[in-house]
Design an enzyme around this catalytic site. Structure first.
Site, PDB file in Angstrom:
ATOM      1  N   SER A  84       1.043  -1.325   0.027  1.00 42.52           N
ATOM      2  CA  SER A  84       0.189   0.258  -0.340  1.00 42.52           C
ATOM      3  C   SER A  84       1.015   1.225   0.339  1.00 42.52           C
ATOM      4  CB  SER A  84      -0.954   0.074   1.219  1.00 42.52           C
ATOM      5  OG  SER A  84      -0.465   0.299   2.120  1.00 42.52           O
ATOM      6  N   THR A  99       1.328  -9.021  -5.220  1.00 41.18           N
ATOM      7  CA  THR A  99       0.213  -8.991  -4.695  1.00 41.18           C
ATOM      8  C   THR A  99      -0.692  -8.441  -5.030  1.00 41.18           C
ATOM      9  OG1 THR A  99       1.481  -9.348  -2.039  1.00 41.18           O
ATOM     10  CG2 THR A  99      -0.552  -8.068  -2.515  1.00 41.18           C
ATOM     11  N   THR A 133      -8.593   2.489  -4.123  1.00 37.49           N
ATOM     12  CA  THR A 133      -8.194   3.483  -3.918  1.00 37.49           C
ATOM     13  C   THR A 133      -8.498   4.626  -4.840  1.00 37.49           C
ATOM     14  OG1 THR A 133      -5.818   5.370  -4.161  1.00 37.49           O
ATOM     15  CG2 THR A 133      -5.407   3.316  -5.521  1.00 37.49           C
ATOM     16  N   ASP A 134      -8.485   5.815  -4.912  1.00 37.24           N
ATOM     17  CA  ASP A 134      -8.771   6.911  -5.616  1.00 37.24           C
ATOM     18  C   ASP A 134      -6.930   7.405  -6.515  1.00 37.24           C
ATOM     19  OD1 ASP A 134      -6.838   8.397  -3.698  1.00 37.24           O
ATOM     20  OD2 ASP A 134      -7.982   9.680  -3.281  1.00 37.24           O
ATOM     21  N   GLU A 135      -6.221   7.563  -6.077  1.00 34.94           N
ATOM     22  CA  GLU A 135      -4.868   7.424  -7.050  1.00 34.94           C
ATOM     23  C   GLU A 135      -4.899   5.993  -8.390  1.00 34.94           C
ATOM     24  OE1 GLU A 135      -0.953   6.556  -4.887  1.00 34.94           O
ATOM     25  OE2 GLU A 135      -1.646   7.227  -3.485  1.00 34.94           O
ATOM     26  N   TYR A 159       2.390   1.810  -7.225  1.00 38.51           N
ATOM     27  CA  TYR A 159       1.654   1.204  -6.545  1.00 38.51           C
ATOM     28  C   TYR A 159      -0.246   1.149  -7.381  1.00 38.51           C
ATOM     29  CZ  TYR A 159      -2.110   2.211  -3.478  1.00 38.51           C
ATOM     30  OH  TYR A 159      -3.337   1.705  -2.384  1.00 38.51           O
ATOM     31  N   SER A 160      -0.224   2.915  -7.794  1.00 39.53           N
ATOM     32  CA  SER A 160      -1.632   3.138  -8.732  1.00 39.53           C
ATOM     33  C   SER A 160      -1.362   2.181  -9.507  1.00 39.53           C
ATOM     34  CB  SER A 160      -1.457   4.588  -8.445  1.00 39.53           C
ATOM     35  OG  SER A 160      -0.454   5.261  -9.249  1.00 39.53           O
ATOM     36  N   LYS A 163      -2.648  -0.772  -8.326  1.00 40.23           N
ATOM     37  CA  LYS A 163      -4.134  -0.839  -7.793  1.00 40.23           C
ATOM     38  C   LYS A 163      -4.757  -1.110  -8.808  1.00 40.23           C
ATOM     39  CE  LYS A 163      -5.204  -1.335  -4.318  1.00 40.23           C
ATOM     40  NZ  LYS A 163      -6.074  -2.770  -3.114  1.00 40.23           N
ATOM     41  N   VAL A 215       9.031  16.875   4.761  1.00 34.85           N
ATOM     42  CA  VAL A 215       7.565  17.687   4.062  1.00 34.85           C
ATOM     43  C   VAL A 215       8.202  17.328   3.004  1.00 34.85           C
ATOM     44  CG1 VAL A 215       6.467  19.251   3.232  1.00 34.85           C
ATOM     45  CG2 VAL A 215       6.251  18.510   5.701  1.00 34.85           C
TER      46      VAL A 215
HETATM   47  P1  NAD Z   1      -1.478  -1.764   5.061  1.00 40.97           P
HETATM   48  O1  NAD Z   1      -0.332  -1.988   4.309  1.00 40.97           O
HETATM   49  O2  NAD Z   1      -1.564  -1.531   5.925  1.00 40.97           O
HETATM   50  O3  NAD Z   1      -2.449  -3.800   5.426  1.00 40.97           O
HETATM   51  C1  NAD Z   1      -2.176  -4.172   4.130  1.00 40.97           C
HETATM   52  C2  NAD Z   1      -2.170  -5.553   5.178  1.00 40.97           C
HETATM   53  O4  NAD Z   1      -2.188  -6.340   3.335  1.00 40.97           O
HETATM   54  C3  NAD Z   1      -1.273  -5.851   5.667  1.00 40.97           C
HETATM   55  O5  NAD Z   1      -1.946  -6.796   6.790  1.00 40.97           O
HETATM   56  C4  NAD Z   1      -0.463  -7.007   4.911  1.00 40.97           C
HETATM   57  O6  NAD Z   1       0.007  -7.902   5.781  1.00 40.97           O
HETATM   58  C5  NAD Z   1      -1.390  -7.704   3.937  1.00 40.97           C
HETATM   59  N1  NAD Z   1      -0.800  -8.361   2.659  1.00 40.97           N
HETATM   60  C6  NAD Z   1       0.231  -7.777   2.130  1.00 40.97           C
HETATM   61  N2  NAD Z   1      -0.174  -8.370   1.112  1.00 40.97           N
HETATM   62  C7  NAD Z   1       0.153  -9.843   1.255  1.00 40.97           C
HETATM   63  C8  NAD Z   1      -0.539 -10.795   0.745  1.00 40.97           C
HETATM   64  N3  NAD Z   1       0.028 -11.437  -0.600  1.00 40.97           N
HETATM   65  N4  NAD Z   1      -1.435 -11.899   1.106  1.00 40.97           N
HETATM   66  C9  NAD Z   1      -1.986 -11.546   1.669  1.00 40.97           C
HETATM   67  N5  NAD Z   1      -2.301 -10.691   2.784  1.00 40.97           N
HETATM   68  C10 NAD Z   1      -1.244  -9.165   2.317  1.00 40.97           C
HETATM   69  O7  NAD Z   1      -3.024  -1.017   4.374  1.00 40.97           O
HETATM   70  P2  NAD Z   1      -4.162  -0.728   4.299  1.00 40.97           P
HETATM   71  O8  NAD Z   1      -3.080   0.706   4.220  1.00 40.97           O
HETATM   72  O9  NAD Z   1      -4.643  -0.580   5.319  1.00 40.97           O
HETATM   73  O10 NAD Z   1      -4.934  -0.353   2.659  1.00 40.97           O
HETATM   74  C11 NAD Z   1      -5.473  -1.545   2.723  1.00 40.97           C
HETATM   75  C12 NAD Z   1      -6.131  -1.706   1.324  1.00 40.97           C
HETATM   76  O11 NAD Z   1      -6.945  -0.651   1.269  1.00 40.97           O
HETATM   77  C13 NAD Z   1      -5.558  -1.467   0.244  1.00 40.97           C
HETATM   78  O12 NAD Z   1      -4.953  -2.383  -0.568  1.00 40.97           O
HETATM   79  C14 NAD Z   1      -4.882  -0.474   0.071  1.00 40.97           C
HETATM   80  O13 NAD Z   1      -4.696  -0.461  -1.646  1.00 40.97           O
HETATM   81  C15 NAD Z   1      -6.161   0.405   0.167  1.00 40.97           C
HETATM   82  N6  NAD Z   1      -6.713   1.931   0.699  1.00 40.97           N
HETATM   83  C16 NAD Z   1      -6.065   2.350   1.512  1.00 40.97           C
HETATM   84  C17 NAD Z   1      -6.150   3.754   1.733  1.00 40.97           C
HETATM   85  C18 NAD Z   1      -5.509   4.542   3.133  1.00 40.97           C
HETATM   86  O14 NAD Z   1      -5.391   5.616   3.323  1.00 40.97           O
HETATM   87  N7  NAD Z   1      -4.175   3.522   3.747  1.00 40.97           N
HETATM   88  C19 NAD Z   1      -7.174   4.653   0.691  1.00 40.97           C
HETATM   89  C20 NAD Z   1      -8.078   4.176  -0.156  1.00 40.97           C
HETATM   90  C21 NAD Z   1      -7.514   2.999  -0.157  1.00 40.97           C
HETATM   91  O1  DAU Z   2      -5.091   8.318  -1.582  1.00 37.03           O
HETATM   92  C1  DAU Z   2      -5.385   7.053  -1.132  1.00 37.03           C
HETATM   93  C2  DAU Z   2      -3.961   6.565  -0.388  1.00 37.03           C
HETATM   94  O2  DAU Z   2      -3.310   7.179  -0.073  1.00 37.03           O
HETATM   95  C3  DAU Z   2      -4.200   4.958  -0.663  1.00 37.03           C
HETATM   96  O3  DAU Z   2      -3.989   4.315  -1.879  1.00 37.03           O
HETATM   97  C4  DAU Z   2      -2.267   4.701  -0.313  1.00 37.03           C
HETATM   98  O4  DAU Z   2      -2.133   3.753   0.590  1.00 37.03           O
HETATM   99  C5  DAU Z   2      -1.884   5.333   0.998  1.00 37.03           C
HETATM  100  O5  DAU Z   2      -0.624   5.365   1.823  1.00 37.03           O
HETATM  101  C6  DAU Z   2      -1.916   6.703   0.554  1.00 37.03           C
HETATM  102  O6  DAU Z   2      -1.037   6.853  -0.285  1.00 37.03           O
HETATM  103  P1  DAU Z   2      -0.415   8.417  -0.368  1.00 37.03           P
HETATM  104  O7  DAU Z   2       0.862   8.011  -0.885  1.00 37.03           O
HETATM  105  O8  DAU Z   2      -0.993   9.757  -0.493  1.00 37.03           O
HETATM  106  O9  DAU Z   2       0.247   8.774   1.487  1.00 37.03           O
HETATM  107  P2  DAU Z   2       1.148   9.113   2.257  1.00 37.03           P
HETATM  108  O10 DAU Z   2       1.024   8.845   4.107  1.00 37.03           O
HETATM  109  O11 DAU Z   2       2.931   8.003   1.818  1.00 37.03           O
HETATM  110  O12 DAU Z   2       1.837  10.195   1.909  1.00 37.03           O
HETATM  111  C7  DAU Z   2       1.239  11.551   2.381  1.00 37.03           C
HETATM  112  C8  DAU Z   2       1.048  12.896   1.317  1.00 37.03           C
HETATM  113  O13 DAU Z   2       2.154  13.099   2.239  1.00 37.03           O
HETATM  114  C9  DAU Z   2       2.279  12.415  -0.282  1.00 37.03           C
HETATM  115  O14 DAU Z   2       1.184  13.587  -0.695  1.00 37.03           O
HETATM  116  C10 DAU Z   2       3.615  12.773   0.150  1.00 37.03           C
HETATM  117  C11 DAU Z   2       3.754  13.293   1.431  1.00 37.03           C
HETATM  118  N1  DAU Z   2       4.993  13.088   1.839  1.00 37.03           N
HETATM  119  C12 DAU Z   2       4.415  11.784   2.714  1.00 37.03           C
HETATM  120  C13 DAU Z   2       5.533  11.002   3.725  1.00 37.03           C
HETATM  121  C14 DAU Z   2       5.611   9.511   4.384  1.00 37.03           C
HETATM  122  C15 DAU Z   2       5.602  13.420   2.792  1.00 37.03           C
HETATM  123  O15 DAU Z   2       5.669  15.053   2.748  1.00 37.03           O
HETATM  124  N2  DAU Z   2       6.408  13.186   3.923  1.00 37.03           N
HETATM  125  C16 DAU Z   2       6.616  12.343   4.076  1.00 37.03           C
HETATM  126  O16 DAU Z   2       6.970  11.134   5.070  1.00 37.03           O
END
Ligand code: NAD
Ligand code: DAU
Length: 353
Positions: A84, A99, A133-135, A159-160, A163, A215
């Site tokens: 993710s 994955t 995800t919105d990405e 990543y995106s 997805k 940042v």
């Molecule tokens: P995360 O990285 O915290 O958790 C992912 C989980 O999936 C972990 O527990 C990991 O062990 C498990 N995993 C990874 N590979 C695997 C595999 N091959 N088989 C089984 N399990 C596996 O992610 P998250 O932030 O909880 O995101 C969950 C879902 O939501 C993802 O699909 C992500 O794309 C989506 N999403 C996340 C966000 C966000 O802001 N975090 C926003 C929108 C959508």
């Molecule tokens: O939009 C949904 C997505 O949001 C999910 O699909 C992803 O799984 C999730 O990780 C998240 O992606 P982002 O890249 O937006 O999240 P992240 O927290 O990594 O970063 C948020 C913003 O902050 C991004 O513009 C990058 C910036 N950033 C991030 C980190 C880790 C920084 O400026 N400094 C940092 O150290």
């Protein structure tokens, strides 16, 4: 009645499973590979709960999937499992393809075989809910309208792209084979159990440790923030009443530039855990930007609001305050994840910034 949840030891998946039992007794089989992001401590509250069965395993393991489906006969699969983190996908895209693309493919094929063998009501009511995800929609210019469900897919990071590929597979399995799928595309989540490699938890734990708050670039990249509990309630709504084959955008109408998020966290920490060294904002440090960094995401959530009556319960102000408090109250959880793989990752990502 049983749900098969994948990735339920990660950030959103564990919040979903914990929240599920607050409102349901329906059992959950939780399949998670326990990568660096999977943490069984996120599920401590369910340790002796017979409704929850944890299975360590990979969504790409077809034999395991077939066994679990035959044994537990779930009425739905909710697929959270994924790699993710965008920065990790830039450093090493392979796991994301394995994955997010091949794993989703294996899960769809296992679901198709299982669903094909169901009859009557069980077949009609089965659902495959894919959490995305919105990405996948790419980046918006400052004045462009927010992403609707019909926005073109324009993924920009490994990543995106992975997805987006998984979303396309899910769509095709419905269109071609009739598999009853649902897809959600959500904006940035924050809340408890968020792994401190992502912006919000990283800023909290770094500030508390007196470390720089990195940042990227000018900090003016915009994300649309949603409290994780609201994402989980949206998924429950879509699972219960979403129209088969449809996609639903999920977001809280909460666009904010990153620097504002960081300053809000600093101000909350100044209030809740003042530091003798001065305001936490003194730790803000602008570093080299993320390659290909998307400038702006924004979700138009009118479809899920209109069709399913879903609304977020938290404002950004209430959600971020809860989140900061949660991290202050769970120093043991933070210490636990800040070991081993996590420390190696921090070294890799920030060494050259
Ligand atoms: P995360 O990285 O915290 O958790 C992912 C989980 O999936 C972990 O527990 C990991 O062990 C498990 N995993 C990874 N590979 C695997 C595999 N091959 N088989 C089984 N399990 C596996 O992610 P998250 O932030 O909880 O995101 C969950 C879902 O939501 C993802 O699909 C992500 O794309 C989506 N999403 C996340 C966000 C966000 O802001 N975090 C926003 C929108 C959508
Ligand atoms: O939009 C949904 C997505 O949001 C999910 O699909 C992803 O799984 C999730 O990780 C998240 O992606 P982002 O890249 O937006 O999240 P992240 O927290 O990594 O970063 C948020 C913003 O902050 C991004 O513009 C990058 C910036 N950033 C991030 C980190 C880790 C920084 O400026 N400094 C940092 O150290």
């Amino acid at each position: 009645m049983t749900l098969l949840v994948t990735g339920g030891a990660g950030f959103i998946g564990s919040n979903f499973v914990n929240d599920w039992f607050a409102g349901h007794d329906e059992p959950v089989v939780n399949l998670d590979a326990l990568t660096y992001a999977g943490n069984l401590h996120n599920l401590d509250a369910l340790r002796n709960d017979a409704r929850h069965r944890f299975v360590q395993g990979d969504i790409g393991d077809r034999a395991l999937l077939d066994r679990l489906l035959a044994e537990h006969r779930p009425r739905a699969i909710v697929n959270f499992a994924a790699e993710s983190h965008v920065d990790r996908s830039i450093h090493g895209p392979g796991e994301f393809m394995r994955t997010n693309v091949l794993g989703t493919f294996a899960l769809l094929e296992a679901a198709r075989a299982y669903w094909g063998g169901l009859d009557g009501d069980a077949k009609a009511s089965f659902r495959f809910l894919h959490v995305s995800t919105d990405e996948v929609y790419g980046s918006l210019t400052p004045d462009a309208p927010a992403f609707t469900e019909s926005h073109a897919y324009e993924p920009n990071s490994p990543y995106s792209a992975s997805k987006a590929a998984s979303d396309h597979l899910v769509r095709a399995w419905h269109h071609t084979y009739g598999l009853p799928v649902l897809t959600t595309n959500c904006s940035n989540n924050y809340g408890p159990y968020h792994f401190p490699e992502k912006l919000v938890p990283l800023m909290i734990v770094n500030a508390l440790a007196g470390k720089p708050l990195p940042v990227y670039g000018d900090g003016m990249q915009v994300r649309d923030w949603l409290y994780v509990g609201d994402h989980c309630s949206a998924i429950r709504s879509v699972l219960a009443s979403g129209r088969v084959g449809e996609t639903y955008n999920v977001g809280g109408w909460n666009e904010k530039p990153n620097i504002e998020i960081v300053k809000t966290i600093c101000a909350l920490l100044d209030e809740l855990r003042p530091d003798a060294g001065g305001p936490y904002a003194r730790l803000i440090s602008y570093v080299k930007d993320r390659p290909g960094h998307d400038r702006r995401y924004a979700i138009d959530a009118r479809k899920i609001e209109r069709e399913l009556g879903w609304r977020p319960a938290e404002t950004f102000e209430s959600g971020i305050r809860k989140t900061v408090r949660w991290y202050l109250d769970h120093a043991d959880w933070v210490a636990n994840v800040q070991s081993g793989g996590y420390r190696d990752w921090v070294a890799t990502n920030y060494a050259q910034r």
